[in-house]
Design an enzyme around this catalytic site. Structure first.
Site, mmCIF file in Angstrom:
data_model
loop_
_atom_site.group_PDB
_atom_site.id
_atom_site.type_symbol
_atom_site.label_atom_id
_atom_site.label_comp_id
_atom_site.label_asym_id
_atom_site.label_seq_id
_atom_site.Cartn_x
_atom_site.Cartn_y
_atom_site.Cartn_z
ATOM 1 N N HIS A 1 0.876 -1.171 0.000
ATOM 2 C CA HIS A 1 0.000 0.000 0.000
ATOM 3 C C HIS A 1 0.915 1.224 0.000
ATOM 4 O O HIS A 1 1.643 1.462 0.971
ATOM 5 C CB HIS A 1 -0.933 -0.010 1.222
ATOM 6 C CG HIS A 1 -1.945 -1.116 1.156
ATOM 7 N ND1 HIS A 1 -2.307 -1.879 2.237
ATOM 8 C CD2 HIS A 1 -2.656 -1.584 0.098
ATOM 9 C CE1 HIS A 1 -3.220 -2.777 1.853
ATOM 10 N NE2 HIS A 1 -3.439 -2.616 0.559
ATOM 11 N N GLU B 1 1.390 3.535 2.954
ATOM 12 C CA GLU B 1 1.850 2.976 4.229
ATOM 13 C C GLU B 1 3.370 2.896 4.133
ATOM 14 O O GLU B 1 3.941 1.904 3.688
ATOM 15 C CB GLU B 1 1.174 1.637 4.476
ATOM 16 C CG GLU B 1 -0.333 1.821 4.645
ATOM 17 C CD GLU B 1 -1.116 0.519 4.668
ATOM 18 O OE1 GLU B 1 -0.510 -0.547 4.840
ATOM 19 O OE2 GLU B 1 -2.351 0.582 4.500
ATOM 20 N N HIS C 1 3.049 -3.261 6.766
ATOM 21 C CA HIS C 1 1.977 -2.297 6.507
ATOM 22 C C HIS C 1 1.965 -1.238 7.607
ATOM 23 O O HIS C 1 2.744 -1.288 8.551
ATOM 24 C CB HIS C 1 0.608 -3.003 6.496
ATOM 25 C CG HIS C 1 0.369 -3.894 5.334
ATOM 26 N ND1 HIS C 1 -0.660 -3.706 4.434
ATOM 27 C CD2 HIS C 1 1.029 -4.999 4.908
ATOM 28 C CE1 HIS C 1 -0.625 -4.656 3.517
ATOM 29 N NE2 HIS C 1 0.389 -5.460 3.780
ATOM 30 N N GLU D 1 1.605 -4.994 10.828
ATOM 31 C CA GLU D 1 1.138 -3.595 10.893
ATOM 32 C C GLU D 1 2.012 -2.918 11.941
ATOM 33 O O GLU D 1 1.881 -3.205 13.135
ATOM 34 C CB GLU D 1 -0.338 -3.562 11.300
ATOM 35 C CG GLU D 1 -1.278 -4.340 10.384
ATOM 36 C CD GLU D 1 -1.713 -3.538 9.157
ATOM 37 O OE1 GLU D 1 -1.291 -2.368 9.020
ATOM 38 O OE2 GLU D 1 -2.458 -4.095 8.331
HETATM 39 ZN ZN LIG Z 1 -1.882 -1.979 4.290
#
Ligand SMILES: [Zn+2]
Length: 524
Positions: free
Chosen positions: A90, A93, A197, A291
């Site tokens: 992404h 990110e 992420h 994350e």
């Molecule tokens: Zn992501």
């Protein structure tokens, strides 16, 4: 002798001196595509014995997807596992992108002074892709913590929703970036992987999707994979090493708490076409999603703290590739390695396969296991082994297995006195849910093989195995063995070799096929 040693020392010192002063610097700032490319090229030039730089593809905006491989293990050494770390799928990110650049810097500048770094590079091949979505990153905005531009690629497609999906048909068209990952995984064997992420603080593991008929009322149940214990362990290693991830706090009021800082992907929120399920189901590569920051694109001044929080967690995570089993599959007569042999840990319905050099790896927790090995043209083998909880020094140990496969002597079976249908098993190992093409290569009248046109029959390898098993049970009494190689030589019509295993299909199935085959119908 003394003079010679002094010269060597002088040469080593000069080499070190040049290396130190030519090593690229890396500041805590965001690197746009050109700067990122330049840094990676500079590292590869400064550390040619430790790194190599390659591209796995190009985006719509002509940005190369650079991967830096780091290892000091000789190419000829068997059994060195490959790990990959990917960030920025992404584009907005962005923290993971810089964290991975600092991980590169840490490895190349600490080889001579850190035993941990040296051991990891001597025993692992570490592939780092700092940005899978450079097009998205170029339009994203620093300081934008929530939704913002750049999550998707230049075609406005979310790359983490556009991989093939095992559970549901994914209608999203393949993107350059996802195709590059697919090709990368097809051409390399990666044992362990992580995708970095932002937007939460949690380690998320497969599966991240459900079967279509699952009751989807919230809270979602976990979608449990056969290697759930391994995934939970890997996610816990990361979360518990991170100073705050293990606390499981949500980043905002809308989110939930994460017990131990980990969560099953589908239990958090199910999605179609994610990269981690694709890695695991289609390629046997164990990948989790990390994350690492509540803010998707934190300000550059926060990067030093983010690097500090994730450095040890990343090192410990990479270490996990050295826990479990590994080895080499060989022909027990020629001792040649067997490529694309299919492997499975008994009781775990997930498959992996050997490399072109016969190597295999599987991450497992301590315990007693049975390894099942199948290879076209060889008798299947089942080997009991133990993964020991003991460690050697500070390093995790792996159980090494030498698997020697006896070639199959009889490779075909006559199921009636009139018809023999021979079917090539695919070159690939029987990976779960892969589709391949079988070829009918001959029919026989009694004991003599006759030529017949090649007919392509598309089936999944799982279907083939099921069909074969059914036949074994049903036709055991009335079949007789036929030494295929001898017959092939006398008939002179079938080009094959020992690596092909032939499977006999039922007479009923042959009859159905015969209705469509002129050649075959005449003989039937
Ligand atoms: Zn992501």
């Amino acid at each position: 002798m003394l003079v010679h040693s002094k010269r060597l020392w002088l040469l080593a010192s000069i080499f070190l001196f040049v290396g130190v002063f030519s090593s690229p610097t890396l500041n805590f700032q965001y690197h746009r595509y050109d700067d990122l490319s330049q840094y990676l090229h500079d590292v590869a030039a400064a550390y040619p014995n430790m790194t190599s730089l390659y591209s796995i593809g190009e985006t719509l905006r002509r940005h190369k997807l650079w991967v830096l491989e780091m290892s000091t293990a000789p190419d000829s050494t068997l059994g060195i596992p490959s790990v990959k770390l990917i960030a920025n799928i992404h584009g907005n990110e962005a923290a993971g992108r810089e964290v991975l650049l600092h991980l590169i810097q840490f490895f190349v500048t600490n080889y001579s002074c850190s035993e941990t770094v040296r051991w990891l590079l001597d025993n692992t091949r570490i592939h780092i892709l700092p940005s899978l979505n450079p097009d998205g990153f170029e339009v994203s905005v620093e300081g934008k913590c929530e939704v913002g531009p750049g999550r998707e690629n230049a075609r406005l497609v979310d790359l983490n929703r556009s991989f093939p999906d095992y559970f549901q048909n994914n209608t999203k068209p393949r993107q350059y970036e996802t195709q590059a990952i697919q090709d990368w995984l097809t051409n390399n064997t990666f044992v362990l992987s992580a995708s970095l992420h932002g937007g939460a603080l949690v380690a998320n593991y497969p599966y991240e999707n459900f079967m279509e008929n699952t009751d989807m009322t919230q809270p979602y149940p976990p979608s449990v994979s056969p290697d759930d214990d391994v995934f939970r362990h890997l996610a816990t290693v990361y979360a518990s090493t991170h100073p705050t991830m293990h606390l499981g706090y949500p980043c905002n009021n809308m989110d939930r708490e994460f017990q131990g800082g980990i969560i099953n992907g589908a239990a958090w929120y199910p999605l179609i076409g994610g990269m981690q399920d694709y890695n695991y189901i289609f390629h046997g590569c164990v990948e989790i999603t990390l994350e690492i920051s509540c803010c998707k694109y934190p300000l550059a001044r926060e990067l030093p703290a983010l690097w500090d929080e994730n450095r040890e967690a990343l090192l410990k995570y990479i270490y996990q590739v050295h826990q479990g089993v590994r080895g080499v599959v060989r022909d027990n007569t020629t001792h040649q390695p067997i490529r694309t042999a299919g492997l499975k840990i008994e009781g775990r319905d997930s498959y992996f396969r050997t490399t072109s050099r016969g190597e295999f790896w599987r991450i497992l927790l301590p315990g007693t296991y049975h390894l099942q090995v199948h290879a076209a043209g060889y008798e299947p083998q089942t080997i009991k082994f133990i993964v020991s909880p003991k460690k050697q020094k500070e390093h995790i140990t792996t159980t090494w297995l030498d698997v020697n496969m006896p070639p199959v002597v009889r490779q075909a079976t006559v199921v009636s006195d009139q018809v023999l249908l021979l079917t090539n098993l695919p070159e690939e190992a029987p990976m779960q849910h892969s589709t391949t093409t079988q070829k009918m290569v001959g029919v026989t009248n009694g004991q003599k093989l006759s030529p017949t046109p090649f007919i392509n029959v598309t089936a999944t390898s799982m279907d083939l195995v099921k069909l074969s098993n059914t036949l074994d049970a049903e036709s055991h009494d009335r079949r007789e063995q036929l030494p295929f190689m001898e017959t092939a030589e006398s008939g002179g019509t079938i080009q094959t070799n020992m690596k092909h295993m032939f499977v006999v299909l039922s007479v009923n199935f042959v009859s159905v096929l015969c209705m469509y085959l002129h050649e075959c119908t005449k003989m039937c």
